[in-house]
Structures are given as structure tokens and as C-alpha cells.
Enzyme design. Structure first.
Site, PDB file in Angstrom:
ATOM      1  CB  CYS A 140      -2.721  34.899  14.192  1.00 25.53           C
ATOM      2  SG  CYS A 140      -2.408  35.951  15.332  1.00 25.53           S
ATOM      3  CD  GLU A 173      -2.575  -0.914   2.026  1.00 29.76           C
ATOM      4  OE1 GLU A 173      -4.146  -1.247   2.714  1.00 29.76           O
ATOM      5  OE2 GLU A 173      -2.839  -0.675   3.561  1.00 29.76           O
ATOM      6  N   PRO A 174       1.075   1.194  -1.037  1.00 29.70           N
ATOM      7  CG  PRO A 174       2.165   1.433  -3.292  1.00 29.70           C
ATOM      8  CD  PRO A 174       1.723   0.538  -2.086  1.00 29.70           C
ATOM      9  N   GLY A 175       1.683   5.048  -0.658  1.00 26.27           N
ATOM     10  CA  GLY A 175       1.172   6.561  -0.520  1.00 26.27           C
ATOM     11  C   GLY A 175       2.138   7.537  -1.016  1.00 26.27           C
ATOM     12  NE  ARG A 206       4.307  15.829   6.214  1.00 29.32           N
ATOM     13  CZ  ARG A 206       5.853  15.503   6.074  1.00 29.32           C
ATOM     14  NH1 ARG A 206       6.570  16.977   5.670  1.00 29.32           N
ATOM     15  NH2 ARG A 206       6.112  14.506   6.628  1.00 29.32           N
TER      16      ARG A 206
END
Length: 427
Positions: free
Chosen positions: A357, A286-288, A326
Site C-alpha cells: 500500500c 571484502e567482496p560482497g 532497492r
């Protein structure tokens, strides 16, 4: 037709001048390379699907999912893994074949399970006993029998950020191998009238550069396969080994080709099955992030430049935390370039600040760049995974548009949000 010569001082991506893309579509702007995505899909086919019998690959769509992405993945002959009703609905609207969909999630709602059953999703990865009972009752109500895998927590610690480590014993995901929980779950599944247990799934973590975690988990899962065969006669037909293959973001990242992981996985499964005299199951990956991470970049326009003598120079951009959370979440680092000053000397040290902010809205500290001015275009590389999909409207900031590029041709695949769009559900 007039031939337009490339501008040497500009950065090109997918054959397109990124400075012109910024002018055409505005910034912030997500840009995805269809060519790169297709190269990764080809690598999956050549080094895994064609190389080994009884194998399947599904794209972990939480990394980046649009209807156009669904269409590309279907064309490339790969399945899709979804983790929510929204992701499943996107695949449905794109006309993606439901038999090639795997539905994950640690707390699927009744509505989501009903949607999956009604639309004949190919596999449901069951996370816990509550979900097993709920799924069986829903399938019974619809008069269907659903094929499932149990998500197993193998108890393997991976060398990655704790927020993206999933295979350890103390995890919100999956059924632990401590106690008798898995035995009870398998017996319940076998006894359930509207469930067909196909096998097991595991995922040890994300952004991994070493295959040792996968190898350890495979050995644990094949032993489980043998234990279940000997104790209750259950034959495992499928083993889903997840994804988590790392990509290049920043110096120090040593990304590996797909085969570094898949060859080790397949060789270990073969050896362990031979040891226990087991038939090889169908193996799924299941590569994402691996498939789309390096296929994407994000374009920003420089605004304010604030120099604090003998301290720091802050360069403000027109995006930040809402379109790329991230750095704030994981301390993630990216390579950054100035798209319109590619051939100029990097003689300035700056910190790239987002427009939110929040003091924590910093996308990159201590970046060496040419002398910057308002209007310059900054590019953050390797933003194809978990940027668009994690974007928010914090500070009521509209999400950016998404453009797909291929062989010098650009096309809009997601419109930029408007202020009016932000208020569409407000009364």
C-alpha cells in the site's frame, strides 16, 4: 529413469526450470546459484589469493547471509565480514571458524562486543575512540587481547549513489584524517593493555565500475602508514581495502573482472611502499555484492493487470517493496524476463507494481514484455545481494523462501515465513 526434456519457452537457472521452481515452492521466491557463487570464489583464489603473497579475502556477508551461505564460503576457503550481532550469531550457529571473521560496524553495542570477544573473533574493525575504549575494557574483563584494524575515512568521493558512498570526508563511517584524531587513536590503541593494532581498513563505496577511488585511497593509506612509522614507530601489518566492486544490473553497467580492481590495488600498494621504504602489509579484500549479486534471481507471479488508456499498464505481482526495497531506496533498475514465455515477441509495454500500500512500490517502469496474463512468472535478475538481507514484513507480508540451485538440483535453504511466524513475538 525417464528423461525430462527442457521446455524451450521456459527460463532455466542453475540447470533448473524456474517455472517448475515457482510451482514447487510458490512465489515470491529467491533463487541462488551455488555454481555461480563457487565460480566467483574460484576467481578470488586464482586472481588474488594465489597470485599475490600475504593476501586474504573475506565475504561481506551483509549482502546475503544464511547458515548455508556460511557453509559454502567456509568450504571455498574464504573468510566472512559481519556487521552485527545477528550476522555474527548466524556464523556461530553455522560453525564458521571465528578466527576467519572480521567484525565491522560504526556503533557496535556492548552486547555485540562481548559476543565478539567471548568467541574470539579474528579481527574487529574499530570505528571510533569510544569503541576502542569499550573494546579494551571488555577484552580486559574476559582476559583476552583482541586484534583490531582502525577504519579510516580516506576523503575519497566515489561515483556512485550517495547512499552507498562511504569514503568521503563527511561519512558516518570511520576515523577521518582531518585534525589529530587518528594519531590519538593509534597512540591509545598501542597503550591499551588488551588491544593489538594490526593496521587499517577503508571502504570507498559500493557498486563501482572504476578503480580510481581504490587507487586514490591506497595512496592516502600508505602515506598514513609511513607517517605513523616516522612519528611514533608504528609498523602496519595489515591493510584492508574493502570491496565495492560493481556488478551488472541493467544496460549501461560495465562490470569488470576482479583483477581489474585487485591488480591496481596491489600494484599501487607495492609502488607506494617502495617509495616510502615500507614493508608490504598483508592485504585484505571484502567482496560482497560482487560475489552473490548476479548469483540470485527473484520469481514473482503476475496477478492484476490494469490498463489506463493512453497512460500506462500496471502489472501487479505478489511481491514488491518488502522483498526488494532497492528500487524505492536507490532507484535501482533490474533486467526482467517472463520465465514461461521466453520465445514470445515482446510487444507490450508495462510497469511492474508491487502489492504494498505505497505508490512508490514500483519495481520496474516501462518494461517490454510479451502479452501478459495472470499466472505468468516474472523473473528479476541480479537480486542475490541486498534483497533477502534487506527484506521486511511491511504490510505484514511474510518474507519469501530461499532456494539454492546447482547442476539442475534445487534445495530449500530458508523456509517461507507464515502468518503465525509474523506474530511469534507479539503479546
Amino acid at each position: 529413469m525417464k528423461v525430462i526434456e527442457p521446455i524451450s519457452s521456459h527460463f532455466y537457472f542453475g540447470g533448473c526450470d524456474t517455472v517448475q521452481l515457482a510451482k514447487k515452492y510458490g512465489t515470491p521466491l529467491y533463487v541462488m546459484s551455488e555454481d555461480y557463487i563457487c565460480e566467483r570464489c574460484k576467481e578470488i583464489r586464482e586472481d588474488f589469493l594465489k597470485k599475490y603473497e600475504n593476501t586474504k579475502a573475506v565475504y561481506a556477508s551483509k549482502a546475503f547471509l544464511t547458515m548455508e551461505m556460511c557453509r559454502i564460503i567456509e568450504r571455498e576457503g574464504i573468510g566472512i565480514d559481519v556487521v552485527s550481532g545477528g550476522e555474527l550469531y548466524t556464523a556461530l550457529k553455522a560453525g564458521f571458524p571465528m578466527e576467519k571473521v572480521i567484525f565491522h560496524g560504526n556503533n557496535k553495542t556492548l552486547e555485540e562486543i562481548e559476543m565478539a570477544v567471548k568467541n574470539n573473533v579474528g579481527r574487529i574493525v574499530v570505528d571510533n575512540l569510544y569503541e576502542l575504549e569499550l573494546l579494551n575494557s571488555v577484552a580486559q574483563a574476559f582476559g583476552k587481547k583482541m586484534k583490531i584494524l582502525f577504519r579510516i575515512t580516506p576523503g575519497v568521493d566515489s561515483h556512485t549513489h550517495k547512499y552507498i558512498s562511504t569514503g568521503q570526508v563527511d561519512s558516518k563511517f570511520g576515523i577521518p584524517l582531518k585534525g589529530n584524531i587518528i594519531n590519538e587513536a593509534i597512540k591509545k590503541a598501542i597503550d591499551s593493555s588488551n588491544i593489538e593494532l594490526m593496521g587499517f581498513h577503508f571502504h570507498v563505496g559500493s557498486q563501482l565500475f572504476d578503480n580510481s577511488s581504490h587507487i586514490k585511497a591506497v595512496k592516502i593509506l600508505v602515506k598514513l602508514m609511513n607517517d605513523m612509522k616516522e612519528s611514533i614507530g608504528f609498523i602496519t601489518k595489515e591493510l584492508n581495502t574493502g570491496g565495492g566492486f560493481g556488478i551488472y544490473y541493467f544496460e549501461g553497467d560495465e562490470s569488470k573482472p576482479l583483477r581489474y580492481f585487485t591488480d591496481a590495488i596491489m600494484e599501487t600498494i607495492k609502488e607506494e611502499c617502495h617509495k616510502y621504504d615500507l614493508l608490504m602489509p598483508t592485504v585484505i579484500i571484502e567482496p560482497g555484492r560482487w560475489l552473490v549479486g548476479e548469483a540470485g534471481i527473484t520469481l514473482y507471479t503476475v496477478g492484476s493487470i490494469k490498463e489506463i488508456p493512453n497512460v500506462r499498464t500496471y502489472v501487479g505481482i505478489d511481491g514488491g517493496m518488502p522483498d526488494n526495497p532497492r528500487p524505492a531506496l536507490y532507484g535501482a533498475k533490474y533486467e526482467v524476463i517472463v520465465a514461461n514465455k521466453m520465445n514470445q515477441e515482446k510487444n507490450s509495454l508495462v510497469t511492474v507494481a508491487g502489492k504494498c500500500c505505497e505508490s512508490g512500490d514500483i519495481l520496474r517502469y516501462d518494461l517490454k514484455v510479451p502479452k501478459l496474463e495472470a499466472g505468468d512468472i516474472l523473473i528479476f535478475k541480479s537480486t542475490g545481494a541486498y534483497n533477502y538481507s534487506m527484506a521486511s514484513n511491511y504490510n505484514k507480508i511474510p518474507r519469501p523462501a530461499v532456494v539454492m540451485v546447482s547442476n539442475g538440483i534445487d534445495r530449500l535453504i530458508v523456509k517461507r515465513e507464515t502468518y503465525e511466524y509474523l506474530l511469534r513475538n507479539e503479546l
